[in-house]
Design a protein around this motif. Structure first.
Motif, short mmCIF file in Angstrom:
data_model
loop_
_atom_site.label_atom_id
_atom_site.label_comp_id
_atom_site.label_asym_id
_atom_site.label_seq_id
_atom_site.Cartn_x
_atom_site.Cartn_y
_atom_site.Cartn_z
N VAL A 545 -39.74 -61.04 -11.69
CA VAL A 545 -38.61 -62.40 -10.23
C VAL A 545 -39.01 -61.96 -9.43
O VAL A 545 -38.62 -61.11 -8.95
CB VAL A 545 -37.86 -62.54 -11.85
CG1 VAL A 545 -36.74 -63.37 -10.63
CG2 VAL A 545 -37.18 -63.02 -12.50
N PHE A 565 -40.38 -72.44 -12.08
CA PHE A 565 -41.17 -71.60 -13.56
C PHE A 565 -42.33 -71.91 -13.90
O PHE A 565 -42.26 -73.43 -14.33
CB PHE A 565 -39.86 -71.30 -14.66
CG PHE A 565 -39.12 -71.83 -15.62
CD1 PHE A 565 -39.47 -72.68 -16.54
CD2 PHE A 565 -38.04 -72.49 -14.98
CE1 PHE A 565 -38.98 -73.19 -17.67
CE2 PHE A 565 -37.81 -73.65 -15.76
CZ PHE A 565 -37.81 -74.12 -17.22
N ALA A 713 -40.59 -67.39 -20.60
CA ALA A 713 -41.31 -66.28 -20.36
C ALA A 713 -42.24 -66.86 -19.14
O ALA A 713 -42.81 -65.79 -18.69
CB ALA A 713 -42.21 -66.08 -21.57
N ARG A 743 -40.77 -62.04 -17.32
CA ARG A 743 -41.93 -62.71 -16.22
C ARG A 743 -42.92 -62.53 -16.74
O ARG A 743 -43.74 -61.48 -16.66
CB ARG A 743 -41.04 -63.89 -16.37
CG ARG A 743 -38.98 -63.34 -16.14
CD ARG A 743 -38.70 -64.14 -16.86
NE ARG A 743 -38.78 -65.64 -16.67
CZ ARG A 743 -38.56 -66.74 -18.10
NH1 ARG A 743 -36.86 -66.39 -18.60
NH2 ARG A 743 -38.93 -67.84 -17.97
#
Length: 958
Positions: A545, A565, A713, A743
């Motif tokens: 992240v 995201f 994810a 992620r």
């Protein structure tokens, strides 16, 4: 996700305002002399400098430093379309146009250039509007120098009393106004006018739409316009409002010098008879139009207001009304959640119309024509409230919301934009209301909220519905068979009244936050470095992240963020899934809490969050007061880990989209959003509105299968700006962002599109509306060469100005021609420079010819330096505002900067690069891109028009 009701403190000024200017309810007169506070037990905001000139003109000055250097000045005339005689219908709006077309100090055509020369954008920094009860002109100066203040006051003083109203300019401008009328015309607008004629029958409000009558517009001459101008544009019927980064000592003498010499006729205008509504019994209204696309059911109560001065007692009544609106809407939100198969939208409204009519309205959009079921729910919910009242716990939630909004207004007051302040001052003046400071409002209203009883609260809503009438309406695409539709509607309403109602029951909503707070330490930080050039900091966590944060002082005590995201619409398995996903996620709350339950748990906070499917990412955009920062991060964490995908939200989203598709099916704008957008993308099915049949076939399971892995994810990057302690935000981010599951690495995404070079396209629509849209575009390039992108913007600005001068100022053929540069951030090597014009049917070829002529001249002839400067200077003024704002830093610089790190370099050059743009730069781009054989043309027009034959190919006439 609503999470905070979309009602600001300014809402208090928009609810019921029953203090009228005239001695009788049914009079339309001049503004009452003096100030509302002269006739009230309320005190005005002490920071306002107010005065009255010898000629009766009033002024208000307020010092305010946001945005820096800028000054907002307004001239407000206390007259609009309600002041028109029958023979003048449309003159107030026509006159507003004419004041830009010649005055004592500005010959026709000079004013726009004058604004541009001092760095103002026509339409953005200077504009005007006409409504039922007011006409206002605004100028947003680039700075508060005495020279520019004098220039601004000169323009406003010419508006006030020195209009030339030349017959030649009137003849030219009438075409522009008829085009504006055409561009704003729609089946929805026509339906609203018809409903107004029914609801406000007996008053001027039913017959005085500001756009006016076409017959009056076509025949208006100088004598007619001047009769209205001399009657209502009087110095004692005006107020000048100045708010900005200046001192009142500097402004006041300049204002007095500019406006004191103005004189008005000695005789005051005769008050007009406004009329009165007479709804002494229940009435039904029915309007059928298959093109509306949806069916709306409503129950109204409308009554005449009597004159009252603003007072603490009246403000107390308003607080009660606001609380009742919020409590009723809260119940209706829950109803829609439980009855998604029936309602696609539902709302409760209460207030006043031009301070002369009070109204309360319960309204719902029903699915599949089920107006009978919808009407029964509305009647039963209303009667339930009137018989049993609201409950204490409902009021406690609303009280928290209102106190929170009032406190937020105080905490952010120092950075409230000048334009917003100026508009609130004008709104108060027109409403004959005392304008108070945010602190005064907090002190007054919070004390009232603490003191209110449920007896008073419930008496308030009962009073609004005790006027002796119900107006029951069914409007839209549902046909009620037979010739007695109104009788059937009334029968259904009476049947609904026979159903017994019981007291309202509250549900237990749960708790928030409900997920376990992650336990992380500093070891989660993988990388951390400062970006000195923009005073920002980047942190990369071990879970991949990315966080970037920049403290600012642009919005006091406020934090804003975006969390991107995944890969957004580019990963969309089927066209249309993103549209559904937007509404489903926003309406679903979380997996554990419905949207209304989440709202209740967050009552009294300032947290707001919205989900959006973007081209190349999914985005959660949030904001709050800094004191609620942790709650904002907790909400982000919860939505990423436990998103909701509710069947009821899916049903509501589908129903709302179906209504939207149906409503635009026979509209020119609908054809543009679907077929024309896709045409300019080479027919790519990812662009434009997909066919409804394809959207309808998408299931909730397909949307979940697409989105759940992305929420779980997808690569995450977060940008935060605002008035915060960086160490505190880093602490919260470490916990709630660093505590996310690992992620995917953040990576850029792109694709390709093909521009239809040299092609023509025609879209035919079965529209009732007599208008066409012409679109001509040239292929350019993608976004990422920022120097080129900036210069293409300037080229589009020059193109737009030339098009305005030809099709609006010279031909009077359109209201607002549009030219823009749209380089793609997602599609490699794709972009377009596009011109759009709304025209009368039969004018398509003529306008295409004018557009292509401008393009040819730009690509073959030199651009005069003065023309470039008139475009560049307003750009620079806007950019100086932008770089001093959170939206610029958040959305243009920081957001997605992990994928596109070049964005972080752009602020350093944004002003100097624009200042350095030369005529050679623009000419080079015009020669490169505005090639005759590269242009693509689209025409949208009526399928059955007597003028269609000459334009069927979309090619310009020979």
């Amino acid at each position: 996700m609503k999470h905070v009701l979309s009602i600001g403190v300014a809402f208090f000024f928009l609810v019921i305002t029953s203090s009228l200017h005239a001695e009788m309810t049914n009079q339309v007169c001049m503004a009452t002399p003096g100030w509302p506070s002269d006739r009230s037990d309320l005190e005005a905001d002490p920071s306002l400098v107010r005065g009255t000139l010898n000629n009766g003109m009033r002024y208000v000055i307020k010092e305010n430093s946001e945005p820096k250097s800028r000054v907002a000045m307004y001239l407000l005339i206390n007259a609009g379309s309600l002041n028109e005689l029958e023979s003048q219908r449309g003159v107030a709006h026509f006159l507003e146009h004419m004041l830009f077309n010649g005055s004592t100090h500005f010959k026709p055509g000079e004013l726009v250039k004058f604004f541009q020369d001092i760095g103002m954008n026509f339409g953005g920094d200077t504009n005007a509007f006409t409504s039922f009860d007011q006409t206002a002109y605004n100028i947003i100066l680039p700075d508060g120098t005495s020279e520019n203040l004098e220039k601004g006051f000169l323009v406003l003083s010419d508006y006030a009393r020195r209009a030339l109203l030349l017959e030649s300019e009137i003849d030219r401008e009438r075409g522009v106004i008829l085009s504006e009328k055409r561009s704003r015309d729609s089946v929805g607008y026509r339906a609203r006018v018809k409903a107004s004629e029914f609801k406000y029958d007996g008053t001027l409000l039913a017959t005085r739409q500001p756009i006016g009558l076409e017959s009056v517009i076509k025949d208006a001459d100088r004598e007619l316009l001047k009769s209205f101008y001399d009657t209502w544009y009087r110095t004692d019927n005006m107020v000048v409002v100045v708010v900005g980064d200046v001192s009142s000592e500097q402004v006041k003498p300049l204002l007095e010098d500019a406006f004191s010499p103005l004189e008005s006729p000695e005789d005051a205008p005769v008050c007009l008879d406004f009329g009165a509504v007479i709804h002494a019994e229940d009435k039904a209204y029915y309007h059928y139009d298959p093109d509306l696309g949806s069916t709306n059911v409503s129950i109204d109560s409308i009554w005449n207001l009597t004159r009252r001065n603003d007072s603490k007692a009246m403000q107390r009544e308003e607080v009660i009304r606001v609380a009742n609106i919020m409590m009723m809407q809260r119940r209706l939100n829950k109803l829609q959640e439980s009855e998604g198969e029936l309602f696609s939208g539902i709302g409760y409204y209460s207030g006043d119309m031009v301070r002369k009519l009070g109204y309360s309205t319960l309204s719902a959009s029903v699915v599949n024509g089920k107006w009978q079921e919808g009407l029964e729910y509305l009647e039963n919910y209303l009667r339930q409230v009137l018989e049993y009242g609201f409950q204490e716990q409902e009021f406690e939630l609303v009280k928290k919301e209102l106190i929170s909004m009032l406190e937020r207004a105080v905490l952010t007051a120092d950075t409230k934009p000048s334009q917003k302040i100026a508009r609130s001052i004008m709104r108060a003046f027109v409403s004959d209301r005392v304008i108070m400071s945010p602190q005064q409002e907090l002190d007054l209203y919070s004390a009232m909220l603490d003191d209110l009883t449920m007896t008073e609260i419930n008496a308030g809503i009962r009073k609004d519905w005790s006027q002796g009438n119900r107006l029951v309406s069914v409007e839209g695409s549902t046909e009620i068979a037979g010739n007695k539709a109104e009788a059937k509607i009334l029968d259904q309403y009476l049947l609904a009244k026979t159903k017994a109602v019981t007291p309202y029951k509250e549900d237990i909503v749960g708790e928030f936050p409900y997920l376990t707070i992650p336990d992380v330490d500093d070891s989660i930080v993988k990388e951390q470095h400062r970006i000195e050039s923009i005073d920002a900091e980047r942190i990369i966590y071990a879970n991949n992240v990315s966080l970037i944060l920049k403290p600012t002082e642009f919005n006091a005590n406020t934090i804003q963020l975006v969390l991107d995201f995944g890969s957004g619409k580019l990963s969309e398995p089927k066209p249309g899934m993103g549209m559904l996903a937007n509404d489903i996620v926003n309406d679903s709350g979380t997996a554990n809490l419905t949207s209304t339950a989440l709202d209740e748990l967050l009552a009294g906070t300032t947290v707001q969050l919205n989900f959006e499917v973007r081209e190349d990412s999914f985005r959660l955009s949030g904001s709050s007061l800094t004191k609620d920062s942790e709650l904002l991060f907790q909400l982000l964490y919860t939505l990423l880990n436990d998103p909701g995908f509710r069947e009821r939200s899916y049903t509501i989203a589908r129903n709302q989209l179906k209504e939207m598709y149906d409503s635009i099916a026979n509209e020119a704008e609908g054809a543009k959003a679907s077929g024309v957008e896709r045409f300019f993308a080479g027919g790519d099915e990812r662009v434009g509105l997909p066919p409804w049949e394809d959207v309808e076939a998408i299931s909730l399971k397909e949307i979940e299968a697409w989105l759940v892995p992305q929420f779980a994810a997808g690569g995450v990057e977060v940008a935060v700006v605002g008035d915060f302690d960086p160490e505190r935000i880093k602490e919260l981010a470490r916990t709630y962002l660093g505590g996310l599951e690992k992620r995917e690495p953040i990576s850029g995404t792109s694709s390709t599109l093909t521009f239809p070079r040299g092609q023509q396209h025609v879209e035919l629509v079965n529209s009732q509306i007599d208008k066409s849209i012409v679109v001509v575009a040239w292929p350019t390039d993608d976004f990422w060469d920022i120097n080129r992108t900036r210069r293409l913007n300037v080229l589009a600005g020059i193109f737009r100005e030339r098009l305005r001068q030809v099709v609006r100022e010279k031909l009077g053929a359109t209201y607002s021609p549009v030219v823009f540069s749209a380089p793609s951030r997602v599609y490699t090597d794709y972009g377009r420079l596009q011109a759009e014009v709304v025209v009368a049917p039969g004018k398509e070829n003529e306008i295409i010819k004018e557009i292509t002529t401008i393009a040819r001249e730009l690509s073959t002839k030199p651009v005069p330096k003065e023309e470039l400067d008139r475009v560049i200077e307003p750009y620079l003024t806007s950019l100086r505002d932008a770089v001093n704002s959170n939206p610029y830093w958040l959305r243009s610089v920081l957001a997605n900067s992990t994928r596109h790190p070049e964005q972080l370099e752009w602020p350093a050059s944004i002003l100097t690069d624009f200042q350095g743009i030369t005529t050679g730069d623009v000419e080079s781009l015009a020669k490169q891109y505005l090639l005759p054989d590269a242009a693509a043309t689209a025409v949208i027009k009526q399928a059955e028009s007597k003028n269609n034959a000459q334009a069927d190919t979309g090619k310009p006439a020979d």
